[in-house]
Design a protein around this motif. Sequence first.
Motif, PDB file in Angstrom:
ATOM      1  N   TRP A  95      12.396  -2.954 -10.819  1.00  0.00           N
ATOM      2  CA  TRP A  95      11.092  -3.110 -10.168  1.00  0.00           C
ATOM      3  C   TRP A  95      10.085  -2.104 -10.717  1.00  0.00           C
ATOM      4  O   TRP A  95       8.906  -2.428 -10.918  1.00  0.00           O
TER       5      TRP A  95
ATOM      6  N   ARG B 157       9.038  -3.110 -14.294  1.00  0.00           N
ATOM      7  CA  ARG B 157       8.154  -4.275 -14.280  1.00  0.00           C
ATOM      8  C   ARG B 157       6.760  -3.885 -13.805  1.00  0.00           C
ATOM      9  O   ARG B 157       5.737  -4.274 -14.420  1.00  0.00           O
ATOM     10  N   TYR B 158       6.683  -3.099 -12.716  1.00  0.00           N
ATOM     11  CA  TYR B 158       5.374  -2.709 -12.202  1.00  0.00           C
ATOM     12  C   TYR B 158       4.662  -1.739 -13.137  1.00  0.00           C
ATOM     13  O   TYR B 158       3.437  -1.783 -13.281  1.00  0.00           O
TER      14      TYR B 158
ATOM     15  N   ASN C 210       1.085  -3.101 -14.573  1.00  0.00           N
ATOM     16  CA  ASN C 210      -0.106  -2.301 -14.303  1.00  0.00           C
ATOM     17  C   ASN C 210      -0.514  -1.477 -15.512  1.00  0.00           C
ATOM     18  O   ASN C 210      -1.693  -1.149 -15.677  1.00  0.00           O
TER      19      ASN C 210
ATOM     20  N   VAL D 111       0.921   1.658  -9.239  1.00  0.00           N
ATOM     21  CA  VAL D 111       2.322   1.276  -9.449  1.00  0.00           C
ATOM     22  C   VAL D 111       3.114   1.340  -8.145  1.00  0.00           C
ATOM     23  O   VAL D 111       3.892   0.435  -7.822  1.00  0.00           O
TER      24      VAL D 111
ATOM     25  N   PRO E 269       1.007  -2.470  -6.343  1.00  0.00           N
ATOM     26  CA  PRO E 269       1.411  -2.946  -7.679  1.00  0.00           C
ATOM     27  C   PRO E 269       0.922  -4.343  -8.029  1.00  0.00           C
ATOM     28  O   PRO E 269       0.854  -4.684  -9.206  1.00  0.00           O
ATOM     29  N   ASN E 270       0.579  -5.149  -7.030  1.00  0.00           N
ATOM     30  CA  ASN E 270       0.144  -6.521  -7.302  1.00  0.00           C
ATOM     31  C   ASN E 270      -1.356  -6.706  -7.128  1.00  0.00           C
ATOM     32  O   ASN E 270      -1.842  -7.840  -7.202  1.00  0.00           O
TER      33      ASN E 270
END
Length: 436
Positions: A90, A93-94, A98, A260, A264-265
């Motif tokens: 995770w 990926r983040y 970002n 992050v 994060p989204n």
Amino acid sequence: MSGHSSYVPTNRFMRWVDARLPLPRLVYDSFVAFPVPRNLNYAYTFGGILSLMLGIQIVTGVVLAMHYSGNSALAFHSVEQIMRDVNWGWLMRYMHANGASFFFVAVYIHIFRGLYYGSYKAPREILWILGVVIFLLMMATAFMGYVLPWGQMSFWGATVITGFFTAFPIIGDPIQQLLLGGFAVDNATLNRFFSLHYLLPFMIAGVVILHIWALHVTGQTNPTGVEVKTKDDVVPFTPHATIKDGLGMVVFLLFYCWFVFYMPNFLGHPDNYIPANPLKTPAHIVPEWYFLPFYAMLRAITFNIGPIDSKLGGVLVMFGSIIVLFFLPWLDTSRVRSAVYRPIYRIFFWVLVVDTIFLGWLGSRPAEGIYPTLALIGTIYYFAHWLVILPVLGLVETPRKLPASIAEAVLGPNYASGTAAGAAPPSGSVSAPENR
């Protein structure tokens, strides 16, 4: 940059290495003793920040590639598996997702800093051109990376963007089919984009090396736009610039880590958490935020221009908005570099900044109502800035008086008379660069 090296090996082993592969000497001359203007501000730290972000993107990207499946039936689920089942997946990926956004934050600040201080002017034309090449490679890398999660916005973004090439007569369809690996976005497309997305960051790293090399040949610009003239104009890169760059990196990473770990989204699109479905088109297809100004220019052309239809016209305008940057060193006719001493240019510069942000906002709006008209106005001004305002302004503007040297700009007008009377030069001085 030419000149005598001041590197002295500290022991027998380093002397042995230096005689066979002078890499320590290269590092010392480039990042320790390299003379930089003494008046650099924090806007100049973004070159180092970009190098840091490139390293983060490459490292996290390599780790993610170990677990990603470049197959249209498995890609979406492999990303979810990375998030849930891979140790620290995770975080990787983040950081990567970002990191792309913060990479573009830094590069846009870096570009506008160059525009403000005239970093593209002679003798730094090749330095600027290499920077624009890096920008183009970044855009290609980011677009292909956005496709890899294989969500709804990934799939339809790839469909729309690759469809641009069909606007070109004769060559458009073959180019699109080559990119797609067929006649539609499918498994072959994903494989191609995965391969290129993995390759392009290393190409960026290679061009960055050339970019830094060109910087060390011509020397660093500075906020006054005055070239280095005496040893009092410069200070050693270490510790002066390294401490400043280090602080800038820490502050930048604080904002990066905030996104992050806490949001994060925020910079992504929720539709990308829906598996790609070629039978269901999203209500509003938009690219990532860093492409929005160019997307607005693409959609601003809603009319035919003679034999050029609106689709081809939009594509030409979009690509032209970046191509024009290659010619900037010759479009700006002013002999003064820095906007600090160009009061009229400074106004137009900030208008350009506002116009670019405005176009970015318009790119996120639906292509209906008044938005296309506003985008057309913003696009016209964007091109007018480069093709009309800059050439004319350089001929008619009366700039303010430049300081005689960088040291005078930093230490004040009494510096010249003080040194002439025999005053000791400022501490921390190093030899001025040769053959500039």
